[in-house]
Design an enzyme around this catalytic site. Structure first.
Site, short mmCIF file in Angstrom:
data_model
loop_
_atom_site.label_atom_id
_atom_site.label_comp_id
_atom_site.label_asym_id
_atom_site.label_seq_id
_atom_site.Cartn_x
_atom_site.Cartn_y
_atom_site.Cartn_z
N ASP A 15 -58.78 -49.39 71.24
CA ASP A 15 -58.29 -47.96 71.31
C ASP A 15 -58.11 -47.15 72.29
O ASP A 15 -59.30 -47.20 72.96
CB ASP A 15 -59.01 -47.48 69.83
CG ASP A 15 -58.27 -46.31 69.37
OD1 ASP A 15 -57.71 -46.15 68.49
OD2 ASP A 15 -59.08 -45.25 69.61
N ASN A 65 -52.19 -36.64 75.12
CA ASN A 65 -50.75 -36.10 74.81
C ASN A 65 -50.70 -34.69 74.37
O ASN A 65 -49.58 -34.19 74.91
CB ASN A 65 -50.43 -36.78 73.09
CG ASN A 65 -49.92 -38.09 73.47
OD1 ASN A 65 -49.41 -38.43 74.34
ND2 ASN A 65 -49.98 -38.77 72.28
N ASP A 67 -47.39 -41.89 77.28
CA ASP A 67 -46.60 -43.19 77.24
C ASP A 67 -47.00 -43.93 78.49
O ASP A 67 -47.29 -45.21 78.36
CB ASP A 67 -45.03 -42.82 77.26
CG ASP A 67 -44.54 -42.47 75.97
OD1 ASP A 67 -45.13 -42.50 75.00
OD2 ASP A 67 -43.45 -41.98 75.82
N ASP A 82 -52.02 -45.56 69.30
CA ASP A 82 -52.53 -45.76 70.66
C ASP A 82 -53.62 -47.01 70.49
O ASP A 82 -54.42 -47.10 70.97
CB ASP A 82 -53.52 -44.60 70.78
CG ASP A 82 -54.47 -44.32 69.70
OD1 ASP A 82 -54.20 -44.47 68.55
OD2 ASP A 82 -55.53 -43.58 70.12
#
Length: 286
Positions: free
Chosen positions: A171, A179, A188, A214
């Site tokens: 993770d 983000n 990304d 993620d």
């Protein structure tokens, strides 16, 4: 009136398909322009030469046996059918072809004619479509659909051959903050970078899946608890090094949780995932 042989040759050479004819001795009698473009040999290089020049060695025995059987009995497995096999070019490279065969009787024996198409582009597109169905479009790791297709099979194989199988959940730490503060495009790039770290630092036999937004999942056949811990530490270290050498302007780290299933223990996929998720949660709390 124009010579019919000349007209015939022009028609044959106008074909986009490879057209090759051989006699019972397997000698090449006809070789059109498409044959030269496809296989790399000019006509004067192959006329009178054995057709095995363009047949990979793995097919030689079947080819010879099939020729003998047809000449003796008239029975054939390939004549009148369309099959996909491989051809070999002048440079030695193999490539996929679509092949159809016909046979005709002459005063000197049978003449065998092959119509051949190079299907390399079609095979490439088919493979691409197959990959698109089982790959995550961003990271090109396997997707959850692929995981659902193969995981039970992997567990059954581990049970049958009595070896450990481990599952590791990865993770990205504070990914929402990345983000929100730096934009989804930057997020990304983080996911792509982590996917690359996983691909480079896991074995070819391991299966890496982008499991969620993620979250990644790795299935590690023949990896016990010690192997799993080593892999998790290695991956964390490589991601840290990659982050330090990047120009993101912010640190990237991951948390990992995993579970190694002993072949003697009776746990299903969901139970192993739950155990791995618990360990991931503990790792994130550190």
């Amino acid at each position: 009136m124009e010579n019919m042989d000349l007209i015939y040759k022009r028609v044959i050479n106008a074909s986009l398909d490879v057209i090759i004819s051989i006699n019972e001795k397997e000698e090449i009698l006809l070789w059109n322009d498409a044959s030269s473009k496809t296989f790399g040999y000019m006509e004067d290089e192959v006329l009178g030469k054995p057709i095995t020049l363009i047949i990979p060695k793995k097919y030689h025995r079947k080819h010879k046996n099939g020729m003998r059987r047809f000449i003796k009995t008239g029975k054939a497995k390939l004549i009148g059918k369309v099959v996909e096999v491989e051809g070999i070019k002048k440079d030695g490279s193999l490539f996929p072809i679509e092949l159809s065969l016909s046979a005709s009787k002459s005063r000197k024996g049978f003449i065998f004619t092959a119509i051949i198409r190079d299907i390399s582009e079609r095979k490439f597109l088919e493979k691409k479509l197959e990959d698109m169905a089982i790959r995550d479009s961003l990271t090109w790791m396997y997707n959850r659909h692929y995981f659902n297709e193969v995981i039970n099979r992997e567990f059954e194989r581990a049970k049958r051959y009595r070896y450990f199988i481990s599952m590791m959940i990865i993770d990205v730490d504070k990914f929402k903050i990345i983000n929100d503060n730096y934009g989804h495009a930057r997020g990304d790039l983080v996911l792509k970078g982590i996917a690359e770290c996983l691909e480079k630092n896991l074995r070819s036999s391991d299966i890496v899946i982008r499991y969620g937004g993620d979250e990644f999942l790795a299935v590690l056949p023949k990896a016990n608890g010690r192997d799993l811990r080593t892999v998790m530490e290695k991956v964390k270290k490589r991601v840290k090094e990659w982050s330090e050498n990047s120009d993101f302007g912010f640190p990237v780290s991951i948390s990992c949780g995993g579970y190694a299933l002993n072949p003697d223990r009776k746990k299903n996929v969901d139970e192993v995932l739950k155990e791995a998720d618990k360990r991931l949660y503990k790792d994130k709390k550190r």
